[in-house]
Design a protein around this motif. Structure first.
Motif, short mmCIF file in Angstrom:
data_model
loop_
_atom_site.label_atom_id
_atom_site.label_comp_id
_atom_site.label_asym_id
_atom_site.label_seq_id
_atom_site.Cartn_x
_atom_site.Cartn_y
_atom_site.Cartn_z
N GLU A 197 0.60 7.02 -6.65
CA GLU A 197 -0.55 7.91 -6.86
C GLU A 197 -0.16 9.36 -6.64
O GLU A 197 -0.57 10.26 -7.39
N GLU A 198 0.66 9.60 -5.59
CA GLU A 198 1.08 10.98 -5.31
C GLU A 198 1.95 11.53 -6.44
O GLU A 198 1.85 12.70 -6.81
N ARG A 208 2.02 1.95 -3.53
CA ARG A 208 0.89 2.40 -4.36
C ARG A 208 0.59 3.87 -4.06
O ARG A 208 0.35 4.67 -4.99
N GLN A 209 0.63 4.23 -2.78
CA GLN A 209 0.33 5.62 -2.41
C GLN A 209 1.37 6.57 -3.02
O GLN A 209 1.03 7.63 -3.52
N ARG A 210 2.68 6.15 -2.98
CA ARG A 210 3.72 6.99 -3.57
C ARG A 210 3.50 7.16 -5.07
O ARG A 210 3.70 8.24 -5.62
N THR A 269 -2.69 -2.24 -10.09
CA THR A 269 -4.11 -2.53 -10.35
C THR A 269 -4.30 -3.83 -11.09
O THR A 269 -5.41 -4.22 -11.44
N PRO A 276 0.82 -1.23 0.00
CA PRO A 276 0.00 0.00 0.00
C PRO A 276 0.85 1.28 0.00
O PRO A 276 0.46 2.27 -0.60
N GLU A 277 2.00 1.26 0.66
CA GLU A 277 2.83 2.46 0.70
C GLU A 277 3.38 2.79 -0.68
O GLU A 277 3.40 3.95 -1.10
N LEU A 315 1.89 3.00 -11.66
CA LEU A 315 0.64 2.91 -10.89
C LEU A 315 -0.23 1.78 -11.43
O LEU A 315 -0.91 1.08 -10.67
#
Length: 414
Positions: free
Chosen positions: A359-360, A355-357, A413, A352-353, A409
């Motif tokens: 997305e940011e 993925r968050q990076r 998915t 998750p970390e 990213l």
């Protein structure tokens, strides 16, 4: 006539062409130029003055820049002063003499500066020689018998290239340097004498090892004899080196006996390898089946279970020929790495970390592109084509980065 403020104002011309210069002591004739105009006659002697003026100016500049030594400058001043006092020239000769007088304080300063520079050079030379002496004394107490000879030779050449300093200091430093070189030479000779003795001992030990190896060379007791040869090799290494030409010959003899035994062992093992050919076929078939079922790994858990089952069955099979072992091991390792890589990829994909990076990063780059599009619109509105082009170029760069970020990213998915 000439300008009254220039050199010509210090002279005059009689009707007969005689030219006079005016000094603080009055007039004196400097020469005669008949059959020319007074201006031409005067100009001839003004040029002589200008030549003297140029010499004084050049001396001032060279003394100021340090391009001339104080002794040379003092000699030049003396000659110029005589030239000015006796000059057949028209101009402000007292001013030239005053300028020469004004050089005396500067000459004194230059003399002191030159003394200081010489003192500095003296100190630098002393420091350089002390450093060379220190290095020589270090070499003399060390054991660099090959490089030390060359370095002492270099140091001696460097010493000769340096100027002498005061006699007492120079003699003392040279005595230390020379003593260090002598000490090194004596120790080196003693070392080589000791080394020669060690070479003799090593030669005797290696000849004994060769004699023992000769008795083992025809043995067919493969295991114990292989161990015995390993022990002989350890003793060989511990014996040290003999003289180069002798050491190479001794090694050739010992290596030949080793090869005789190990070649015979290899031939015997090759016969044994033929017995293992059936196991090789079975393992190759099992490997091919596992590679087809497991790779590519689409489900990590299924792949790991299949690999465990494969290993259990693979390890129950017997030995294979020695020359086939590496190839089989590489294939098994590749299969294991494929499963591990799939497991690592699965972890990265679900992290998750990460993925968050990703997305940011996409959001940041998108915002930057939107901001640059606004700059393009504003630049085009005010007719600033250069600013618009610069912003568009930046958009292209950011778009490339954004595409890469979106691809990263997208991996999360799948």
């Amino acid at each position: 006539m000439t300008d009254s403020a220039g050199p010509a104002s210090f002279g005059r011309v009689d009707p007969d062409g005689t030219v006079y210069v005016t000094t603080g002591e009055g007039e004196r004739a400097v020469g005669q130029v008949p059959d020319v105009s007074p201006d031409e006659a005067l100009a001839f002697y003004v040029r002589r003055y200008e030549a003297l003026d140029l010499e004084v100016t050049l001396l001032e500049q060279r003394l100021g820049s340090g391009a001339v030594s104080p002794d040379d400058a003092r000699h030049t001043i003396k000659n110029l002063r005589k030239s000015v006092s006796e000059a057949n020239a028209v101009g402000d000769l007292p001013a030239l003499e005053a300028r020469l007088d004004a050089l005396q304080p500067r000459l004194a300063e230059a003399t002191e500066a030159r003394k200081a520079e010489r003192a500095k050079q003296h100190e630098q030379t002393r420091a350089a020689k002390e450093a060379m002496v220190g290095e020589a004394e270090t070499l003399a107490s060390g054991n660099d018998w090959r490089g030390g000879v060359n370095r002492f030779r270099q140091l001696l050449e460097e010493w000769k290239a340096l100027p002498r300093i005061d006699r007492a200091t120079d003699d003392a430093l040279w005595h230390r340097f020379s003593s260090a070189r002598t000490t090194y030479t004596r120790r080196r000779k003693a070392q080589f004498a000791e080394q020669s003795a060690r070479w003799g001992e090593a030669k005797a030990l290696k000849e004994q090892i060769i004699a023992e190896a000769r008795e083992l060379a025809d043995s067919t007791d493969w295991g114990p004899t292989s161990g015995a040869f390993r022990d002989l090799m350890s003793r060989w290494k511990a014996a040290g080196s003999a003289a180069r030409d002798q050491d190479d010959k001794l090694w050739a003899q010992f290596r030949g006996l080793q090869d005789q035994f190990f070649d015979a062992r290899t031939a015997a093992q090759s016969e044994q390898d033929a017995e293992f050919s059936g196991n090789l076929v079975a393992k190759q078939e099992l490997l091919a089946k596992a590679e087809a079922e497991i790779v590519p790994v689409t489900d990590v858990n299924v792949g790991k279970a299949a690999f465990r089952r494969f290993l259990e069955e693979y390890n129950t099979l017997g030995k294979v020929p020695r020359d086939a072992m590496r190839g089989l091991d590489n294939r098994v390792r590749a299969l294991e790495q494929a499963v591990r890589k799939a497991e690592d990829d699965e972890w990265k994909r679900t992290d998750p970390e990460a993925r968050q990076r990703a997305e940011e990063t996409v959001a940041m780059l998108s915002a930057e592109i939107e901001k640059l599009n606004g700059k393009v619109e504003k630049a085009e509105a005010r007719g600033d084509k250069q600013a618009a082009k610069k912003a568009q170029d930046s958009i292209a760069t950011y778009q490339t980065w954004l595409d890469q970020a979106k691809a990263t990213l997208a991996d999360f998915t799948r």
